[in-house]
Write an enzyme that holds these catalytic residues in place. Sequence first.
Site, mmCIF file in Angstrom:
data_model
loop_
_atom_site.group_PDB
_atom_site.id
_atom_site.type_symbol
_atom_site.label_atom_id
_atom_site.label_comp_id
_atom_site.label_asym_id
_atom_site.label_seq_id
_atom_site.Cartn_x
_atom_site.Cartn_y
_atom_site.Cartn_z
ATOM 1 N N CYS A 105 -4.654 2.024 -4.465
ATOM 2 C CA CYS A 105 -3.855 3.128 -3.952
ATOM 3 C C CYS A 105 -2.568 3.336 -4.741
ATOM 4 C CB CYS A 105 -3.511 2.878 -2.487
ATOM 5 S SG CYS A 105 -2.567 1.345 -2.240
ATOM 6 N N HIS A 161 0.881 -1.174 0.000
ATOM 7 C CA HIS A 161 0.000 0.000 0.000
ATOM 8 C C HIS A 161 0.917 1.222 0.000
ATOM 9 C CE1 HIS A 161 -2.987 3.003 1.299
ATOM 10 N NE2 HIS A 161 -2.068 3.392 2.168
#
Length: 518
Positions: free
Chosen positions: A107, A37
């Site tokens: 993301c 992430h």
Amino acid sequence: MAEQGSTVELYIYDLTNGLASLLSPSIIGRQIEGVWHTGVVAYGREFFFGGGGISSCAPGGTQLGPPHRVEALGQTFVPFQVFADYLQGLSATTYSPSSYNLLEHNCNHFSEEIAQFLCSAHIPKHIVAQPEELLAPSTRAAVQALLDNLVPHGPQMIYTNGARHRQDSPDYLTLNTQIEEARAASQELDARRSTLAEKLARKERRRDKKRKKQQRERGDAPPDDDDDDMAEAVEAAGAPEELSRAGPSSDALAAEADERRQDELRKRSRDPPIVFSDIDAVQEYEKLAKALEGAPLSPEDRQSLDELQQYLVQGEGSWVLGDDFLAFVGRLLNEPSLSSEVRVALLRCLAAGALRDDVSLLLHQDRRHHALLNYAAAVDTHPPAEQHALALFLCNLFENISSSEWLLYISEWEHNGQPLSNIRATTKVCVHSCLSADLELRDVGTALMHNIATKEVKTVVFDEVCVELAMALLQLLQWAPGEEHLWRACKALARFVAHSQDVPQLVAMIGPDPSAFR
């Protein structure tokens, strides 16, 4: 004066906190270092994308804790307000909450997008490509199982697509509240959070007030002085009634007022741009509507045409232009079955809209498809009338600071196999127009050249185009242009001399002698 740059960094998190490296061979049959992430840190905030849409917090302030590692991406000189407008456009289009997909639109794709926007940098390829490597049908279920086993409370803890499907623990709620408070404390974001809602609320309040007045005049309703007094007080304060009750914080209001003062000071201190404000928005829209009579328009196209009518003719804000409006513009500009008259009328409508201070909200929606600037990059292939209308549109965008800055972005995309950027497309239109044999096009081109040269931006923006623009000016001066065009050319050349060390050498080698223009 040059603006202070902001450091841009990539915060990289392992959702499994190191367990993926240990357990992935037994779960998916091969080892992976982590399940990544990322968030991008700039302007002292961390920006990231998830199931709740685009969010920000203090650096490292998410529920993931400290990052696994931090990588420097570079420096950005994009003004924060331009970046905030850009994020607002993304949040309503390609990076809305409903667009989130754990493996295909996550993301990391967002981090790559804004890294390009801020400083033309890329995040590590293996991070963006990780989902593609794991998307084979045989491994998809295994990857999901890996996340379910290794990420605390399941992947929905970080990645959600819509509502969360878990019970929020008290600790999580406390932490989430702290994050929200930190986000609310960001003056820059708060200062812009209610612009569109404010416009809508004011309009609705005026309608309601008028309706009550008519009812009182007919005797259908008793006077309601308290409500009217409150509405007038709210109107005088410049905020809608809904916001006055829920209210932005005093810090947010102070930041907004300060931002407006700063914008006003910047406008006063800059060289006045040369724009063509005599264009009539109503007439241009009527020409477009007439040119489209009989054209095969879909219901979506007709909706977009109606939105343009509300924006240009009725004077509504840019919020009336829906998510598909720029797709509609792209179709009109590139549909070969439509006449050139349609494209000219459309571009002149855009040139009229370019004079409005809210046009930048529309421009930032073009980030993904680049319909406007892909068309602009092919300026030399368009008929003369389209070239003139296109140059007029770009020139008028310099009426406002945010829209002019959009024209000079340096982040690149690929078009017809070649890298292209906003500033390169703008440069091509400028050079082509300045050196045109058509005097009307040259008039707009020299105005555009003046506006570009007198724009207060970092020298790095002009590094790749300054010589090209200066060469066009030197060629124009050899043609002994008229006094107005001569003044614009000399003023622009003087600015480019200050922007680039190469330009004085060009003047010395090519001429003309500056003393000839005393």
